[in-house]
Scaffold this motif. Structure first.
Motif, mmCIF file in Angstrom:
data_model
loop_
_atom_site.group_PDB
_atom_site.id
_atom_site.type_symbol
_atom_site.label_atom_id
_atom_site.label_comp_id
_atom_site.label_asym_id
_atom_site.label_seq_id
_atom_site.Cartn_x
_atom_site.Cartn_y
_atom_site.Cartn_z
ATOM 1 N N ASP A 128 0.663 -1.416 -0.007
ATOM 2 C CA ASP A 128 -0.021 -0.038 -0.015
ATOM 3 C C ASP A 128 0.908 1.240 0.073
ATOM 4 O OD1 ASP A 128 -2.123 -1.791 0.090
ATOM 5 O OD2 ASP A 128 -2.824 -1.420 2.170
ATOM 6 N N VAL A 129 1.949 1.051 0.714
ATOM 7 C CA VAL A 129 2.917 2.342 0.392
ATOM 8 C C VAL A 129 3.749 2.494 -0.918
ATOM 9 C CG1 VAL A 129 5.011 3.566 1.578
ATOM 10 C CG2 VAL A 129 3.077 2.394 3.146
ATOM 11 N N ASP A 130 4.205 1.392 -1.137
ATOM 12 C CA ASP A 130 4.900 1.345 -2.484
ATOM 13 C C ASP A 130 5.028 0.238 -2.980
ATOM 14 O OD1 ASP A 130 6.757 1.644 -4.514
ATOM 15 O OD2 ASP A 130 8.315 2.533 -3.333
ATOM 16 N N ALA A 131 4.446 -0.433 -3.859
ATOM 17 C CA ALA A 131 4.336 -1.881 -4.520
ATOM 18 C C ALA A 131 5.637 -2.168 -5.299
ATOM 19 C CB ALA A 131 3.133 -1.869 -5.279
ATOM 20 N N GLY A 132 6.176 -1.170 -5.358
ATOM 21 C CA GLY A 132 7.770 -1.260 -6.028
ATOM 22 C C GLY A 132 8.857 -1.849 -5.160
ATOM 23 N N MET A 133 8.562 -1.733 -3.730
ATOM 24 C CA MET A 133 9.482 -2.170 -2.814
ATOM 25 C C MET A 133 9.772 -3.697 -2.758
ATOM 26 S SD MET A 133 9.026 0.644 0.335
ATOM 27 C CE MET A 133 9.975 -0.420 1.274
ATOM 28 N N ARG A 134 10.839 -3.957 -2.518
ATOM 29 C CA ARG A 134 10.906 -5.451 -2.143
ATOM 30 C C ARG A 134 10.600 -5.814 -0.724
ATOM 31 N NH1 ARG A 134 15.864 -6.541 -1.596
ATOM 32 N NH2 ARG A 134 16.728 -4.473 -1.980
ATOM 33 N N LEU A 135 10.038 -7.008 -0.367
ATOM 34 C CA LEU A 135 9.871 -7.490 0.992
ATOM 35 C C LEU A 135 10.883 -8.586 1.235
ATOM 36 C CD1 LEU A 135 8.009 -7.465 3.327
ATOM 37 C CD2 LEU A 135 6.465 -9.207 2.319
ATOM 38 N N VAL A 136 11.625 -8.222 2.293
ATOM 39 C CA VAL A 136 12.830 -9.309 2.846
ATOM 40 C C VAL A 136 12.238 -9.952 3.917
ATOM 41 C CG1 VAL A 136 15.058 -9.360 3.404
ATOM 42 C CG2 VAL A 136 14.310 -7.482 1.920
ATOM 43 N N GLY A 137 12.250 -11.193 3.840
ATOM 44 C CA GLY A 137 12.119 -12.112 4.992
ATOM 45 C C GLY A 137 12.843 -13.576 5.028
ATOM 46 N N ARG A 138 12.459 -14.150 5.992
ATOM 47 C CA ARG A 138 13.173 -15.550 6.191
ATOM 48 C C ARG A 138 13.066 -16.323 4.991
ATOM 49 N NH1 ARG A 138 12.085 -20.695 7.826
ATOM 50 N NH2 ARG A 138 9.891 -20.296 8.465
ATOM 51 N N SER A 139 14.005 -16.967 4.493
ATOM 52 C CA SER A 139 14.069 -17.951 3.351
ATOM 53 C C SER A 139 12.934 -19.062 3.216
ATOM 54 C CB SER A 139 15.434 -18.573 3.085
ATOM 55 O OG SER A 139 15.378 -19.428 1.837
ATOM 56 N N GLY A 140 12.193 -19.078 2.450
ATOM 57 C CA GLY A 140 11.277 -20.063 2.360
ATOM 58 C C GLY A 140 10.025 -19.957 3.560
ATOM 59 N N GLY A 141 9.936 -18.710 4.218
ATOM 60 C CA GLY A 141 9.016 -18.421 5.017
ATOM 61 C C GLY A 141 7.563 -17.861 4.721
ATOM 62 N N GLN A 142 6.932 -17.796 5.791
ATOM 63 C CA GLN A 142 5.452 -17.212 5.717
ATOM 64 C C GLN A 142 5.381 -15.511 5.116
ATOM 65 O OE1 GLN A 142 1.803 -18.644 7.930
ATOM 66 N NE2 GLN A 142 2.890 -17.299 9.271
ATOM 67 N N LEU A 143 6.441 -14.801 5.593
ATOM 68 C CA LEU A 143 6.294 -13.283 4.932
ATOM 69 C C LEU A 143 6.481 -13.316 3.408
ATOM 70 C CD1 LEU A 143 6.002 -10.428 5.763
ATOM 71 C CD2 LEU A 143 8.520 -10.442 6.303
ATOM 72 N N VAL A 144 7.592 -13.897 2.924
ATOM 73 C CA VAL A 144 7.756 -13.901 1.613
ATOM 74 C C VAL A 144 6.824 -14.503 0.692
ATOM 75 C CG1 VAL A 144 10.366 -13.519 1.586
ATOM 76 C CG2 VAL A 144 9.334 -15.920 1.646
ATOM 77 N N ALA A 145 5.926 -15.497 1.268
ATOM 78 C CA ALA A 145 4.998 -16.092 0.767
ATOM 79 C C ALA A 145 4.029 -15.124 0.546
ATOM 80 C CB ALA A 145 4.753 -17.405 1.499
ATOM 81 N N HIS A 146 3.468 -14.661 1.621
ATOM 82 C CA HIS A 146 2.361 -13.486 1.452
ATOM 83 C C HIS A 146 2.475 -12.512 0.629
ATOM 84 C CE1 HIS A 146 -0.720 -14.964 4.513
ATOM 85 N NE2 HIS A 146 0.190 -15.524 5.058
ATOM 86 N N GLY A 147 3.753 -12.157 0.696
ATOM 87 C CA GLY A 147 4.271 -11.076 -0.308
ATOM 88 C C GLY A 147 4.214 -11.386 -1.626
#
Length: 253
Positions: free
Chosen positions: A135-154
């Protein structure tokens, strides 16, 4: 040719109190995760850290943490979904404004400390942080634990995600980090950390604490900036990775 990002958590000083050696670490990394004043940092430290990253050609990201200066954001807090979204938006927005004054823009967001682990245990929190970035900037990358839930949602929300691994932390067989309170959770030997970095970058593999071997996608390797001799760790990893033929580069560069 192997390519990888080397990131560091930075800007964690506060007022006259100093943590880390950001100026000495900066030449050896490709991305800086800058504290946004909730778990560490303050407006002046944010400006100084962003300016140093700009001068070094290092990518700048928001290191979003819990509102817990006393606990350095490493203590879990009761946080509902809306609060998680709101604190993420506020921190990204604050650092983005600072970056604009330095002629720069943010490239990524990475959660810090307890929040980093909370989103891996709670799907709704993971979704809240991912939505905040979108919502702030869809062009930003989302960094999270490899193979984790955060990157999956992103990824589900259409964000570009970065799978992060750690050279100076030990892993459990399930891919989780060994909690800091347990013995040997943190790798204190710079050469051992550099060796783990090379194996992660070249083979996408790491030895777990039970001796088994994990396969982990490695887009970015974290070196912690709050540790003693952080610059020596960062330089050691940088040099060993280069010797192994790995190109150090910001994601997307």
């Amino acid at each position: 040719m192997k390519r990888i990002d080397l990131n560091c958590d930075m800007g964690e000083s506060f007022g006259p109190w100093r943590m880390g050696a950001d100026a000495d670490v900066m030449p050896w990394i490709t991305s800086a995760n800058v504290a946004c004043g909730f778990h560490a940092g303050d407006p002046s430290i944010m400006r100084e850290t962003v300016a140093a990253a700009v001068a070094a050609g290092v990518a700048i990201g928001a290191h979003v943490g819990l509102p817990d200066l006393a606990g350095f954001g490493r203590r879990a807090m009761a946080l509902d979904v809306q609060q998680a979204y709101d604190i993420t938006v506020a921190q990204i927005g604050a650092l983005a404004a600072v970056a604009r004054t330095q002629g720069a823009q943010l490239t990524h967001m990475k959660p810090h400390g307890a929040l980093y682990h909370m989103v891996e245990r709670d799907a709704e929190l993971a979704d809240a942080l991912a939505r905040a970035v979108r919502d702030v900037d869809a062009g930003m990358r989302l960094v999270g634990r490899s193979g984790g839930q955060l990157v999956a949602h992103g990824r589900q929300l259409g964000l570009t995600v970065t799978h992060e691994v750690f050279a100076d932390r030990r892993y459990r067989p399930d891919g989780q980090l060994v909690p800091r309170g347990e013995p040997h959770a943190v790798i204190e030997d710079a050469q051992a950390a550099a060796s783990q970095a090379v194996r992660l970058a070249c083979d996408a593999a790491v030895e777990a604490d039970d001796g088994s071997v994990l396969t982990l996608r490695a887009d970015s390797i974290c070196v912690h900036g709050d540790r003693t001799h952080a610059a020596a760790f960062a330089r050691g990893m940088h040099e060993r990775l280069r010797e192994a033929g790995v190109v150090l580069r910001q994601p997307g560069a």
